[in-house]
Scaffold this motif. Structure first.
Motif, PDB file in Angstrom:
ATOM      1  N   ARG A 103      59.742 -58.106 115.733  1.00  0.00           N
ATOM      2  CA  ARG A 103      60.577 -57.888 114.532  1.00  0.00           C
ATOM      3  C   ARG A 103      61.866 -58.700 114.615  1.00  0.00           C
ATOM      4  NH1 ARG A 103      61.746 -53.658 111.562  1.00  0.00           N
ATOM      5  NH2 ARG A 103      63.741 -53.348 112.569  1.00  0.00           N
TER       6      ARG A 103
ATOM      7  N   ILE B  55      59.621 -57.304 109.942  1.00  0.00           N
ATOM      8  CA  ILE B  55      60.731 -58.206 110.300  1.00  0.00           C
ATOM      9  C   ILE B  55      62.026 -57.407 110.271  1.00  0.00           C
ATOM     10  CG2 ILE B  55      60.854 -59.029 107.903  1.00  0.00           C
ATOM     11  CD1 ILE B  55      61.814 -61.740 109.075  1.00  0.00           C
ATOM     12  N   ALA B  56      62.914 -57.659 111.231  1.00  0.00           N
ATOM     13  CA  ALA B  56      64.179 -56.924 111.304  1.00  0.00           C
ATOM     14  C   ALA B  56      65.058 -57.259 110.109  1.00  0.00           C
ATOM     15  CB  ALA B  56      64.898 -57.273 112.605  1.00  0.00           C
TER      16      ALA B  56
ATOM     17  N   LYS C 200      56.697 -54.644 119.696  1.00  0.00           N
ATOM     18  CA  LYS C 200      56.868 -54.583 118.235  1.00  0.00           C
ATOM     19  C   LYS C 200      58.305 -54.915 117.844  1.00  0.00           C
ATOM     20  CE  LYS C 200      55.511 -50.950 115.792  1.00  0.00           C
ATOM     21  NZ  LYS C 200      55.080 -49.529 115.598  1.00  0.00           N
ATOM     22  N   GLU C 201      59.237 -54.265 118.542  1.00  0.00           N
ATOM     23  CA  GLU C 201      60.652 -54.481 118.235  1.00  0.00           C
ATOM     24  C   GLU C 201      61.052 -55.936 118.542  1.00  0.00           C
ATOM     25  OE1 GLU C 201      62.654 -52.917 116.526  1.00  0.00           O
ATOM     26  OE2 GLU C 201      64.585 -53.845 117.014  1.00  0.00           O
TER      27      GLU C 201
END
Ligand SMILES: [Fe+2]
Ligand SMILES: [Fe+2]
Length: 158
Positions: free
Chosen positions: A108, A156-157, A104-105
């Protein structure tokens, strides 16, 4: 009077992009180590299919690491040699959850990286990262499926 918008300036520099890609590289190393370990350690008939799939992921993560290191070198940076920390567990489900969180990270971050590369007109880099993203999303889906949950939306980061 309506305000006149200033011409948009890149919010990212090449130096900053190198740093961020090095973080990505460290996440790829983390993923390689986790998948090498979990693919061999996962036990139980219920997990045999996913264990074999994790070994495939390990190989794909190595390809990603090589690609990201190549981009860092192209930008004039020095590729990192340090992985982000890897969590371990005796429990199969924990291992799969750790992987799911990491994917997930990773997604992102890569979603943001595509935009940042585009902002710097590094279109070949963003294209390459899009291809990595496709595989990361496959990883996310196969982990979610093994856990019996719907694939989460990583967002999204910032
Ligand atoms: Fe990866
Ligand atoms: Fe992945």
């Amino acid at each position: 009077m309506p305000e006149i918008e200033a011409p948009s300036r890149p919010t990212i520099t090449r130096e900053k992009l190198i740093d961020l890609l090095n973080e990505d590289l460290e996440r790829e190393y983390q993923a390689i180590i986790a998948y090498v370990n979990y693919s061999q350690v996962l036990k139980g008939a219920a997990y045999m299919n996913i264990a074999a799939e994790l070994a495939v992921h390990a190989n794909e993560e190595l390809t990603h690491a090589l690609s990201i290191a190549n981009h860092i070198d192209y930008l004039g940076g020095m590729p990192s040699v340090v992985p982000k920390p890897v969590k371990t567990s005796e429990q199969a489900e924990d291992m799969l959850r750790f992987d799911l969180e990491n994917e997930k990270e990773t997604i992102r971050q890569y979603r943001r990286r595509v935009k940042q590369c585009d902002e710097l007109n590094e279109f070949a880099l963003s294209e390459s990262i899009r291809e990595i993203l496709m595989q990361e999303q496959d990883h996310l889906v196969s982990l979610a499926t093994a856990l019996g949950v719907d694939p989460p939306n990583p967002g999204i980061a910032d």
